[in-house]
Design an enzyme around this catalytic site. Structure first.
Site: not given
Length: 537
Positions: A90, A117, A159, A205, A260, A296
């Site tokens: 991540y 990021s 997200e 979604r 995930e 996850y």
């Protein structure tokens, strides 16, 4: 269970006998090995929560999971026992050396997909922007990892838009997709993908999946990652809702995989997981549409999603690790040979503006251009005082944008109309200078129009446009259009714009690496309706 050091060492030595992994190839809606065999992700999310790195509410420190050789030697055998062929990270430190861990992963047959990021440099859903600083962060991650053949690609966001109140942020993530893809094309001699990982919000979604796939494909995602936790414990392909997901994505034009999965909404949290969804994921019900998934997560943290408990140099597999190991050993996804596969799906149409979707398709924020921003700032007659603190910027923006809205057009972004100021990608100091200078000129250079109680000063070193004249003229034209455009609703991301916020659930690490709570932004912008009395001239 705990494995001996001898077993760990022998496993790694066996792994080191393998050759360098061939890069993964994308064709249509599927991934392939170079030899034409279809590739299904059997992945694990591999990153510790920042709490494990000593983080506090004001500390955005994170642990780069690819920069510690000892940890990689400790953990890779556990990943191998789960037949892992992909890990997701991540946040990595692009200045760190990743050679040792990447070589160990390569030897173990494990690929990497990484978010671009990090906690303090990410697109903030509450104040979204795509600027020079973020562009430099994202491209530095590409530079750091592109030399490794076992890197599949990247996520430009995770997200970021997580419900209907912050859909405007998606425009900035898609701009990041566009620019990162262009950077890879110009600087890397092989394919590496850039995608987006979305949560499973029922209101948006469909729209968000369409949006990232629609339009010019140089701007669209290369793959879609779905963070989905619908299947909890004992369920069925139909009862879990998985059947609806397969039906929805059956017409999607790029690969889809679960970025995930692994619901722990169970009596004993992670330890109650029986991994029925894993069996379904690699069954014939799903493999025609979904290219595997990423569990996850590896590390047991306070969120209680872990497979392995780690303490220093030792690691112990938990009960749900053993259960997953038993299940994953039985899966055998049916595959398609690349030579026999002829893609027929086409990109989706862009979603229309609605109460739940506030982003116009086909128009994105500008590509960050540090040279243009620097050049613009050097030509300004009125600039922020050198000792002005960043926390004071908001009041000045609020005053000027309230008193003279057109002065702020060049830094604003409106995602519903698709109008973006040319300097919306510059840093906050440069944006403030632009606004101050616009106000100063609109006031016909009155003696007190560049003061703000000493917070702004005349720039005696201002230069003429010179070599930047063409770029500045183009920016000026774009800003003139922005000044006359209808503002509309659902404004997002600019220095005088507003957006709303929400907090994602359920897990602390997901929150840290996906949300805007600690992300980029030095100031909170005051709405343009603020009266002109905030700052005394």
């Amino acid at each position: 269970m705990r494995y001996s050091n001898m077993w760990l060492a022998s496993s790694l030595l066996l792994g080191q006998a393998s050759a360098t992994l061939d890069p993964i190839i994308m064709k249509g809606t599927k991934f392939f090995y170079k030899n034409g065999t279809q590739f299904f992700m059997k992945g694990i999310a591999y990153q510790q929560d920042t709490a494990a790195a000593g983080a506090t509410a004001t500390n955005t420190k994170f642990v780069d999971p690819l920069a510690n050789e000892a940890n990689c030697k400790r953990d890779i055998p556990f990943l191998q026992k789960l037949k892992t062929n992909t890990i997701r990270t991540y946040a990595i430190d692009p200045t760190a050396n990743h050679d040792a861990c990447m070589e160990l992963l390569d030897a173990a047959g494990i690929y990497v997909i990484s978010d671009l990021s990090e906690p303090s440099l990410s697109i903030n859903r509450d104040d979204p922007r795509w600027n020079v600083e973020l562009y430099q962060r994202y491209t530095s991650v590409v530079d750091s990892l592109s030399k490794y053949s076992n890197v599949i690609g990247f996520f430009a966001g995770n997200e970021v838009t997580n419900n209907a109140t912050n859909t405007d942020a998606s425009a900035f993530v898609k701009a990041a997709v566009r620019d990162t893809k262009a950077y890879i094309k110009n600087n890397v001699n092989r394919w590496m993908g850039v995608g987006y990982a979305a949560n499973d919000d029922p209101d948006i979604r469909a729209e968000i999946a369409w949006y990232f796939n629609c339009g010019n494909q140089t701007e669209a995602i290369d793959y879609w990652g779905y963070n989905i936790y619908e299947w909890c414990g004992q369920n069925t392909f139909t009862g879990s809702g998985y059947s609806k997901q397969v039906e929805f994505f059956s017409n999607y034009s790029v690969p889809v995989f679960f970025a995930e999965y692994g619901c722990n909404d169970l009596p004993n949290k992670a330890e109650s997981r029986i991994w029925e969804e894993t069996s379904a994921l690699y069954s014939s019900d799903m493999t025609g549409v979904i290219s595997g998934g990423i569990v996850y997560m590896y590390f047991q943290e306070t969120n209680n999603f872990g497979l392995v408990s780690v303490s220093g140099s030792s690691a112990s597999a938990l009960k749900n690790y053993a259960t997953l190991s038993s299940v994953i050993a039985t899966v055998s996804p049916s595959s398609t040979a690349m030579s026999a596969y002829n893609p027929t799906n086409t990109p989706q149409a862009c979603p229309v503006i609605s109460n739940d979707w506030r982003v116009k398709g086909g128009v994105l924020p500008p590509t960050p251009d540090s040279n243009l921003c620097d050049c613009m700032f050097q030509t300004l007659a009125c600039v922020p005082a050198s000792n002005l603190k960043a926390e004071s910027y908001g009041d000045i923006f609020g005053f000027i944008c309230g008193a003279d809205p057109k002065a702020c057009a060049g830094i604003n972004s409106n995602t519903t109309t698709g109008v973006f100021g040319a300097y919306s990608m510059c840093n906050s100091t440069q944006q403030l200078g632009y606004v101050l200078d616009q106000y100063y000129n609109d006031q016909k250079k009155a003696s007190d129009a560049c003061s703000f109680q000493g917070q702004a000063v005349l720039n005696k070193a201002a230069i003429t446009q010179g070599a930047c004249s063409a770029s500045l003229a183009s920016a000026s034209s774009a800003n003139a259009v922005a000044a006359t455009a209808t503002s509309g609703n659902g404004v997002g991301g600019g220095a005088a714009s507003t957006s709303t916020s929400s907090v994602a659930v359920p897990m602390p690490m997901k929150n840290l690496f996906t949300l805007g709570d600690m992300a980029v932004g030095l100031y909170v912008i005051v709405a343009m309706t603020v009266g002109a009395g905030m700052v005394m001239l």
